[in-house]
Write an enzyme that holds these catalytic residues in place. Structure first.
Site, PDB file in Angstrom:
ATOM      1  N   HIS A  56      -0.103   6.506 -24.216  1.00 27.12           N
ATOM      2  CA  HIS A  56       0.259   5.133 -24.582  1.00 27.12           C
ATOM      3  C   HIS A  56       1.773   4.915 -24.660  1.00 27.12           C
ATOM      4  O   HIS A  56       2.211   3.855 -25.111  1.00 27.12           O
ATOM      5  CB  HIS A  56      -0.374   4.708 -25.916  1.00 27.12           C
ATOM      6  CG  HIS A  56      -1.863   4.662 -25.892  1.00 27.12           C
ATOM      7  ND1 HIS A  56      -2.615   4.001 -26.847  1.00 27.12           N
ATOM      8  CD2 HIS A  56      -2.766   5.191 -25.038  1.00 27.12           C
ATOM      9  CE1 HIS A  56      -3.886   4.123 -26.586  1.00 27.12           C
ATOM     10  NE2 HIS A  56      -4.012   4.869 -25.484  1.00 27.12           N
ATOM     11  N   HIS A  62     -12.604   8.360 -24.262  1.00 30.40           N
ATOM     12  CA  HIS A  62     -13.346   7.439 -25.128  1.00 30.40           C
ATOM     13  C   HIS A  62     -14.376   6.579 -24.387  1.00 30.40           C
ATOM     14  O   HIS A  62     -15.014   5.738 -25.013  1.00 30.40           O
ATOM     15  CB  HIS A  62     -12.374   6.501 -25.852  1.00 30.40           C
ATOM     16  CG  HIS A  62     -11.496   7.183 -26.850  1.00 30.40           C
ATOM     17  ND1 HIS A  62     -11.974   8.023 -27.830  1.00 30.40           N
ATOM     18  CD2 HIS A  62     -10.145   7.146 -27.018  1.00 30.40           C
ATOM     19  CE1 HIS A  62     -10.972   8.474 -28.556  1.00 30.40           C
ATOM     20  NE2 HIS A  62      -9.851   7.968 -28.088  1.00 30.40           N
ATOM     21  N   ASP A  65      -3.103   2.077 -20.491  1.00 28.74           N
ATOM     22  CA  ASP A  65      -4.252   1.900 -21.386  1.00 28.74           C
ATOM     23  C   ASP A  65      -4.234   0.540 -22.096  1.00 28.74           C
ATOM     24  O   ASP A  65      -3.278   0.222 -22.811  1.00 28.74           O
ATOM     25  CB  ASP A  65      -4.269   2.993 -22.451  1.00 28.74           C
ATOM     26  CG  ASP A  65      -4.373   4.392 -21.860  1.00 28.74           C
ATOM     27  OD1 ASP A  65      -3.596   4.698 -20.943  1.00 28.74           O
ATOM     28  OD2 ASP A  65      -5.201   5.171 -22.330  1.00 28.74           O
ATOM     29  N   ASN A 111      -9.685   1.996 -23.829  1.00 31.98           N
ATOM     30  CA  ASN A 111      -9.435   1.554 -25.208  1.00 31.98           C
ATOM     31  C   ASN A 111      -9.604   0.045 -25.363  1.00 31.98           C
ATOM     32  O   ASN A 111      -9.142  -0.541 -26.345  1.00 31.98           O
ATOM     33  CB  ASN A 111      -8.014   1.930 -25.641  1.00 31.98           C
ATOM     34  CG  ASN A 111      -7.733   3.412 -25.579  1.00 31.98           C
ATOM     35  OD1 ASN A 111      -6.834   3.852 -24.875  1.00 31.98           O
ATOM     36  ND2 ASN A 111      -8.512   4.201 -26.300  1.00 31.98           N
ATOM     37  N   HIS A 116      -3.098   7.985 -21.201  1.00 26.82           N
ATOM     38  CA  HIS A 116      -3.613   8.564 -22.447  1.00 26.82           C
ATOM     39  C   HIS A 116      -2.618   8.548 -23.599  1.00 26.82           C
ATOM     40  O   HIS A 116      -3.007   8.303 -24.739  1.00 26.82           O
ATOM     41  CB  HIS A 116      -4.124  10.001 -22.247  1.00 26.82           C
ATOM     42  CG  HIS A 116      -4.673  10.624 -23.499  1.00 26.82           C
ATOM     43  ND1 HIS A 116      -5.795  10.130 -24.144  1.00 26.82           N
ATOM     44  CD2 HIS A 116      -4.256  11.672 -24.242  1.00 26.82           C
ATOM     45  CE1 HIS A 116      -6.054  10.877 -25.214  1.00 26.82           C
ATOM     46  NE2 HIS A 116      -5.114  11.814 -25.311  1.00 26.82           N
TER      47      HIS A 116
END
Length: 265
Positions: A175, A68, A8, A40, A173
């Protein structure tokens, strides 16, 4: 073939990490195809079209996403104009954009599929059903899956179910890069989470102060991207496949931090 899959990308620091390290990695490891999770990319949520263009200019071939992806109103307007920005395939079917794509790389075809988990996440369709339909009709040489999910067991279970039917399943997801990269018994490469690209002195990309306030007091706190752009982290895996039979040769983690950054310049 050598494929780079990147965790991400979180806000400005994440974009800077790619700008700083991606060209060197591609040259050093002779990378032929790049997949990056971009959900992100813009201020920690979603991806503006100008930032999509930045990633493409850095030679990212396919951009995956997650929960997101539609947080920015620009995305529904341009996601259907491009074929290399994916939403999770099992997301609400009324949302725009593709969830899987096939790309030509030399004499090979590479499919990338994006899925989202259902444990501790917003409602989504069954990822098993969604991926089974694709696998049943797929004739690509390689099939890479980004499973954007919270629970490690959910990711591993999906990988075991499709072991030998897809080339690779990587989790995104959380991180936080995991150290369980491996090749499953029937040949599918796997890692629970790729990690992230962003500010090293952060809590999964955000300023520690806001996260601590929420965790410590329970009070509402709006997380802001960490502003330390001098200390960066770059996370992902390098996947190598056999050009003769398309089998996985190895899956190696790559994790760049301030402790080892000089090795990647």
């Amino acid at each position: 073939m050598k494929i780079l899959m990147i965790g991400d990308i979180y806000a400005k620091a994440g974009r800077k990490a790619l700008e700083e390290y991606l060209p060197f990695i591609m040259k050093k490891y002779q990378i032929q195809f790049v997949v990056a999770n971009g959900e992100n990319t813009s201020h920690g949520k979603s991806i503006l079209q100008k930032h999509y263009a930045e990633l493409k200019a850095l030679q990212v071939d396919v951009i995956t996403s997650g929960n997101h992806i539609f947080k920015n109103p620009e995305v529904p307007k341009y996601i259907e104009e491009v074929d290399d920005l994916l939403k999770p395939l099992n997301m609400n079917p009324y949302t725009p954009g593709p969830g899987t794509v096939v790309k030509k790389v030399g004499n090979k075809t590479v499919r990338v599929t994006n899925l989202i988990g259902r444990s501790f996440m917003d409602p989504a369709d069954n990822p098993y059903y969604a991926l089974e339909k694709i696998v049943a009709e797929d004739n690509s040489d390689l099939h890479l899956v980004d499973f954007h999910a919270e629970a490690s067991a959910e990711k591993l279970a999906l990988a075991w179910n499709f072991d030998g039917k897809i080339t690779c399943l990587v989790g995104t997801h959380t991180h936080v890069q995991t150290t369980d990269n491996r090749i499953l018994p029937n040949g599918t490469a796997y890692i629970t989470d790729l990690g992230m690209c962003g500010s090293y002195n952060s809590i999964i990309g955000a300023n520690p102060e806001e996260v601590i306030l929420k965790e410590k007091t329970g009070l509402p706190s709006r997380f802001q991207p960490a502003e330390d752009l001098d200390n960066l982290v770059f996370s992902g895996i390098i996947l190598e496949t056999n050009d003769v039979d398309n089998s996985v040769v190895k899956i190696d983690r790559i994790l760049i931090t301030p402790d080892n950054q000089d090795e990647y310049r």
